[in-house]
Design a protein around this motif. Structure first.
Motif, mmCIF file in Angstrom:
data_model
loop_
_atom_site.group_PDB
_atom_site.id
_atom_site.type_symbol
_atom_site.label_atom_id
_atom_site.label_comp_id
_atom_site.label_asym_id
_atom_site.label_seq_id
_atom_site.Cartn_x
_atom_site.Cartn_y
_atom_site.Cartn_z
ATOM 1 N N SER A 1 -43.427 -15.820 -30.076
ATOM 2 C CA SER A 1 -43.158 -14.556 -29.380
ATOM 3 C C SER A 1 -42.002 -13.804 -30.030
ATOM 4 C CB SER A 1 -42.914 -14.757 -27.876
ATOM 5 O OG SER A 1 -42.600 -16.065 -27.582
ATOM 6 N N ILE B 1 -44.207 -21.676 -28.772
ATOM 7 C CA ILE B 1 -44.513 -20.430 -28.064
ATOM 8 C C ILE B 1 -43.352 -19.439 -28.209
ATOM 9 C CG2 ILE B 1 -44.935 -19.424 -25.781
ATOM 10 C CD1 ILE B 1 -46.357 -22.152 -25.134
ATOM 11 N N ALA B 2 -42.121 -19.963 -28.027
ATOM 12 C CA ALA B 2 -40.941 -19.098 -28.127
ATOM 13 C C ALA B 2 -40.841 -18.486 -29.520
ATOM 14 C CB ALA B 2 -39.681 -19.894 -27.810
ATOM 15 N N PHE C 1 -43.410 -12.172 -33.121
ATOM 16 C CA PHE C 1 -44.198 -10.976 -32.827
ATOM 17 C C PHE C 1 -43.302 -9.832 -32.358
ATOM 18 C CE2 PHE C 1 -47.994 -13.724 -32.768
ATOM 19 C CZ PHE C 1 -48.803 -12.930 -33.567
ATOM 20 N N ALA C 2 -42.345 -10.188 -31.516
ATOM 21 C CA ALA C 2 -41.447 -9.147 -31.004
ATOM 22 C C ALA C 2 -40.711 -8.475 -32.147
ATOM 23 C CB ALA C 2 -40.454 -9.771 -30.016
#
Lengths: 54, 795
Positions: free
Chosen positions: B427, B423-424, B430-431
Motif C-alpha cells: 500500500s 500488505i503495508a 502504491f500510495a
C-alpha cells in the motif's frame, strides 16, 4: 584507464578459479565432515604397517 | 576404590581381571586389549587414555547370521563391484580421537579390510573391504569384538540414501559469495566522490558484468525462496518468502532496466548481498545435530532379521518376510518382533523400553506376548499371531500423523507479521506511486519500485534463523537437543504439560533401597550378596550393588524360581531371597513398594524395601512449572506412588494411573480438542503415540544417541533439573525476536522515507540494506548468548 577493465577481467578469472575449487571441494564431500580430519592430522604416521595395499 | 580399568576407565572393584600386569574391570575389556595389543594397535590407549567402551556381554553367537543373507547385504552395502564392497555403519560408541584412529586402522586387524574412514559428527564409519577375504558378517563381528557395536536397523535398509541438502546449500552460498564480492567491487567507484564522472565505458562495462554475475544468484542461489513463496501462496498464506521474492525480482528488474538503458549501474550489489545474507541465515539455522535421530519409528528399534523354525530347522529370514503362524525362535536378550503366542520355554520379558518398567514380566506357555519386549531368560519359541506392522504397539508408533499440518502451523507469528508487512509495503508503494503520478510523473514508477526494494524484509527474515538458531545451540550446550528451530516457537505456546512417570520422573534402573528388619551383620550381608550375585534379575543386581562388602562365598544348590525368588546354600546355611509369598508363605498384601524378603538358616530377617527413585531436582522443576502450566501425570503403573506424587504436584493436577499406551495418546488428543497446546514429556515407546500426538514431544534419555521414540527434542537425563528453564527460556528468545523486528522496522522507516520521496539512490540501498541485516544478526546472536548465560547459570 582502460587497464582497469583488463584488471577486472583478470580479477573475475582468479575469483572464478576459487569458486571452482570451492565447488569441487563441496562436491567431493570435504565439507560433509569438518571434525574428524582435524583430529586425524594429529596422529603420528608410525602406523604398524603389516599389509601394504595392493 | 579399586584401580581403573586400562580399557574403559571404569572402577575395577576389589578383584580386577589382570593381564600383562594391567587391571581390567571385566573379561570383555581384557579381550579387546589383547586383540589390540597383539596387532600392535595399543597406541589406541596413548591418544586418549582409557578410551574403550565397556560392554558386559560380548557373546555374539548367531546374532549377526542375517548379514549372510543376500537380500539384506544388498540393501546394506553402499556398493559392491566384484570383490570390493563398501559399507557405511552407524556406530553410536564413536566418541573420541582414539576411536577414529582405531577404526581407521582396522586393516591391521583384518587384512581383508582395505580402507576405513570415520565421519565423526555423524558417528559413522565407511569400510571398503574385500568380500572374498572377509564377509560382511565377519566384519560386523570384528567391530563387535572390539566393542564398537554397529547399529543396524530396518530403517537404514528401507530408506534410499538421502541426498545431501547441506552440499546444495553450501554451493548456493559459494556462488552468492563469489558474485557478491565481485559486484561490490564494480559498484564501489560509483559511491566515491566524483564517481558520477566515470567515463560511460566503465559504467556500461561494470553494469553488464554485474548483470551477468547476478544471474546465477537470482536464478540458482535464491530459488528456494521462490518455491517456498509459491507453496505458501498455494496454501493461501503470505509467508516471509513472499515479500523477499517480491523484493528480489523488483531489484533485479529495476537494476537490469537501469543497466540496459544506461541510466546507471543499478542495485545489483544490494541484490546479491541480500541473497548472500539470507543464505547464511539459512545455513546457520540448518546446522542441527546430525548424529541424533528424531524421526525414528519402530523400524529402527526392531531387529533386521529373525530366526524362524521351519520343519525343525532354524532359518534366518528378514523381518519383513515374517508372516502370521510362523514359528520363531527368540534367544536371550533378543526382541520380540511381533505379537506372538508362547509355545515353548519360560518367557521373562523385559518391557523396560516399552513401558519404562524395569522388572521383567513372566509369561507361561500359551500366553500372548506383545511385540517390543526383550527376552532376558533362555531361548523361547513363539508363534506369530499378528504381522509385524499390525502388532499392538507398532501400530501405535506407526500412526500417521499430520506432519503437514504441524508444519503449516509453525512460524505463524512470523507469517502473520509478514502478511501485514507485505500488505503495508504494497500500500505504501502504491500510495507513493499514485502521489508522484499527480506531481511528477517521471518519479512515479521509481518511487514505487524503490519502496519494494528498500522494504525487502532481509533483516526480518534473518531475525528468526539467527535468534532461534543461537537458542538451539545454547540448548545443545546444556544438554537439550531439539530437532529444528520451529520447536522453540511451539514450546513457547504450550499451556499444558503432560509427564510420563516411569523413566521420565523416576530414574530408570536406579532404585532407592533400604533394609527393613533387624540390623544385618557383616556375615549376613556377605551371604546375601553371595546369593544375589548369581542372578541377573534387576532386583538382585540392585541388592548386589547396595551391599558393599567385597568378597563372596561360593553358593551350592543354587536355584532360580521364576517370579518367586532365588534359593541356595551359602556358607553351609540355607538362604531364600524373594517375594513375600516365596519366603514367608503369606500372600502379598499389596505394599506400596517392591519388597524383597530375606530368609537365612532358620528365620526371616526382614525385607529390602525398594522404591523408585525420582530424578534429582524434580521438586524444583514441578514447583517452577506449576503456576504457569496445567500439569498432568500419566503412568502405566499402579497408583502405589500416588501419595508421593500428590504432594509434589499439588491437588489441582491430574494424576492418572494404569494408563495404556493408547490411553495416553487419547488423553493428549482430548486435551488438544479442548484447545490446549500440549507438551508431552516421556521416555519409552509406550509414550510414542502420545509424543506424536502432542504439539511438542520431548524425550528424556540417558544416552542421547541410543534409541528414542520419534520426538521433537531430546533432553539429556542429567539435565532434567533445569527443564523448567529450557521451557521458559523460549519466552526470552521470543522477546529477542520481537526486539529485532522492531529494529528492522526502524531501518525500514528510514529507508522508506528515502523511497517515497523518490530520492533513493543505489548508494543509500547499498549502505542501508547490509547495515540493517548485519546489525540485526549481531543483536540477535549476542543477546541470545548473553541472556542464556544469565538465565541458565542463575541459581
Amino acid at each position: 584507464m582502460s587497464i582497469v577493465i583488463l584488471l577486472a577481467i583478470i580479477g573475475i578469472l582468479v575469483a572464478g578459479g576459487f569458486l571452482l575449487a570451492f565447488v569441487w571441494a563441496v562436491k567431493s564431500g570435504q565439507y560433509d565432515d569438518t571434525e574428524s580430519p582435524a583430529m586425524r592430522m594429529l596422529f603420528d604416521d608410525s602406523k604398524p604397517v603389516e599389509n601394504d595395499k595392493e | 576404590m579399586g584401580r581403573k580399568c586400562v580399557h574403559c576407565g571404569e572402577d575395577c572393584g576389589p578383584n580386577p581381571v589382570m593381564w600383562d600386569g594391567k587391571p581390567f574391570c571385566c573379561h570383555g575389556c581384557k579381550t579387546v586389549y589383547q586383540i589390540l595389543n597383539e596387532k600392535k594397535l595399543d597406541k589406541y590407549y596413548e591418544i586418549q587414555p582409557m578410551s574403550g567402551i565397556k560392554i558386559e556381554k560380548a557373546d555374539v553367537g548367531n546374532k549377526y547370521a542375517y548379514l549372510d543373507l543376500d537380500e539384506i547385504k544388498e540393501k546394506l552395502l553402499d556398493f559392491s563391484d566384484g570383490d570390493i564392497s563398501k559399507v557405511t555403519l552407524f556406530i553410536p560408541a564413536i566418541h573420541c580421537a582414539s576411536c577414529i584412529w582405531l577404526l581407521e586402522n582396522l586393516h591391521t586387524i583384518n587384512p581383508g579390510i582395505i580402507a576405513s574412514n570415520v565421519n565423526f559428527p555423524q558417528k559413522k564409519v565407511s569400510i571398503t573391504f574385500n568380500n572374498k577375504a572377509v564377509s560382511l558378517r565377519q566384519l560386523v563381528e570384528l567391530l563387535v569384538s572390539i566393542h564398537y557395536v554397529p547399529e543396524i536397523t530396518l530403517d537404514q535398509l528401507g530408506n534410499e540414501k538421502k541426498s545431501n541438502s547441506n552440499r546444495d546449500l553450501l554451493l548456493k552460498i559459494g556462488v552468492a559469495a563469489f558474485s557478491f564480492l565481485n559486484v561490490m567491487l564494480y559498484n564501489f567507484p560509483e559511491y566515491l566522490p566524483g564517481g558520477d564522472q566515470l567515463s560511460g565505458l566503465f559504467t556500461k562495462f561494470f553494469g553488464y558484468m554485474s548483470f551477468v554475475l547476478a544471474l546465477p544468484v537470482v536464478f540458482y542461489s535464491a530459488n528456494d525462496y521462490y518455491l517456498s513463496a509459491i507453496k505458501g501462496l498455494k496454501h493461501k498464506i503470505i509467508n516471509i518468502d513472499v515479500p523477499i521474492t517480491l523484493g528480489i525480482f523488483t531489484l533485479f528488474i529495476q537494476s537490469s532496466y537501469d543497466i540496459f538503458t544506461g541510466r546507471g549501474i543499478g542495485y545489483m550489489d544490494s541484490l546479491v548481498g541480500l541473497v548472500f545474507f539470507l543464505l547464511i541465515g539459512k545455513w546457520y539455522q540448518s546446522k542441527t545435530y546430525r548424529a541424533l535421530s528424531f524421526d525414528r519409528d519402530y523400524k529402527s528399534y526392531f531387529p533386521v532379521a529373525v530366526t524362524v523354525i521351519k520343519e525343525g530347522k532354524e532359518e534366518t529370514i528378514p523381518l519383513e518376510k515374517l508372516k502370521e503362524k510362523d514359528r520363531i525362535l527368540i534367544r536371550s536378550s533378543e526382541l520380540i518382533p511381533a505379537d506372538a503366542k508362547l509355545l515353548k520355554g519360560t518367557a521373562e520379558i523385559d518391557y523396560s523400553f516399552v513401558t519404562g518398567e524395569s522388572l521383567p514380566v513372566y509369561k507361561k506357555a500359551g500366553e500372548v506376548i506383545y511385540a517390543g519386549g526383550r527376552q532376558v531368560g533362555g531361548s523361547i519359541e513363539l508363534e506369530v499371531i499378528k504381522p509385524v506392522d499390525q502388532s499392538y504397539l507398532t501400530q501405535l508408533w506407526n500412526q500417521e500423523y499430520n506432519k503437514e499440518k504441524k508444519e503449516s502451523e509453525l512460524n505463524n507469528v512470523i507469517n502473520k507479521i509478514s502478511e501485514y508487512f507485505t500488505i503495508a509495503v504494497l500500500s505504501v508503494a502504491f500510495a507513493a506511486g499514485i502521489y508522484w503520478l499527480f506531481n511528477d510523473k517521471s518519479l512515479a514508477l521509481f518511487a514505487f519500485t524503490s519502496v519494494l526494494i528498500i522494504a525487502c524484509p532481509c533483516a526480518l527474515a534473518l531475525t528468526v534463523p539467527f535468534t532461534f538458531g543461537s537458542t538451539m545451540r545454547e540448548y545443545g550446550k546444556r544438554g537439550f537437543y531439539i530437532k529444528n528451530t520451529d520447536v522453540i516457537d511451539n514450546l513457547r505456546k504450550v499451556d499444558s504439560i503432560v509427564f510420563d512417570k516411569t523413566g521420565t520422573l523416576t530414574v530408570n534402573r536406579s532404585m532407592k533401597i533400604e533394609f527393613v528388619g533387624e540390623k544385618l551383620n557383616d556375615e549376613q550381608l556377605k551371604i546375601i550378596k553371595s546369593l544375589v550375585s548369581n542372578s541377573s534379575h534387576p532386583l538382585s543386581i540392585t541388592i548386589k550393588e547396595y551391599i558393599e562388602t567385597g568378597s563372596v562365598y561360593d553358593v551350592e544348590n543354587y536355584k532360580e524360581l521364576p517370579s518367586l525368588g532365588i534359593t541356595g546354600i551359602v556358607n553351609g546355611k540355607r538362604v531364600n531371597i524373594g517375594s513375600r509369598k516365596f519366603v514367608t508363605g503369606k500372600d502379598d498384601d499389596n505394599p506400596v513398594s517392591t519388597n524383597v524378603y530375606v530368609f537365612i538358616e532358620d528365620k526371616i530377617l526382614g525385607y529390602f524395601k525398594i522404591e523408585n527413585q525420582y530424578r534429582e531436582g524434580l521438586k524444583e522443576v514441578i514447583e517452577n512449572l506449576k503456576n504457569k502450566y496445567d500439569l498432568y501425570l500419566l503412568s502405566g503403573d499402579n497408583d502405589s506412588e500416588k501419595e508421593n506424587l500428590l504432594r509434589l504436584f499439588g491437588s489441582e493436577t491430574k494424576l492418572l494411573f494404569n494408563q495404556s499406551p493408547t490411553d495416553k495418546r487419547d488423553f493428549i488428543r482430548k486435551l488438544k480438542k479442548q484447545g490446549k497446546r500440549v507438551l508431552m514429556i516421556g521416555d519409552g515407546l509406550n509414550d510414542a503415540g502420545a509424543l506424536l500426538e502432542s504439539d511438542v514431544g520431548l524425550t528424556i534419555a540417558d544416552d542421547i544417541y541410543s534409541f528414542s521414540p520419534a520426538c521433537d527434542g531430546i533432553i539429556d537425563s542429567r539435565k532434567f533439573f533445569i527443564l523448567h528453564k529450557f521451557i521458559k527460556y523460549t519466552y526470552v528468545a521470543f522477546r529477542i525476536v520481537i526486539t529485532s523486528f522492531v529494529i528492522s522496522f526502524l531501518y525500514n522507516i528510514v529507508g522508506l522515507s528515502f523511497a517515497v520521496t523518490g530520492t533513493m539512490s543505489p548508494l543509500v540501498a547499498a549502505i542501508l540494506m547490509p547495515i540493517s541485516s548485519v546489525s540485526v544478526v549481531a543483536f540477535a546472536t549476542t543477546s541470545v548468548k548473553i541472556t542464556s548465560k544469565r538465565y541458565f547459570e542463575r541459581a
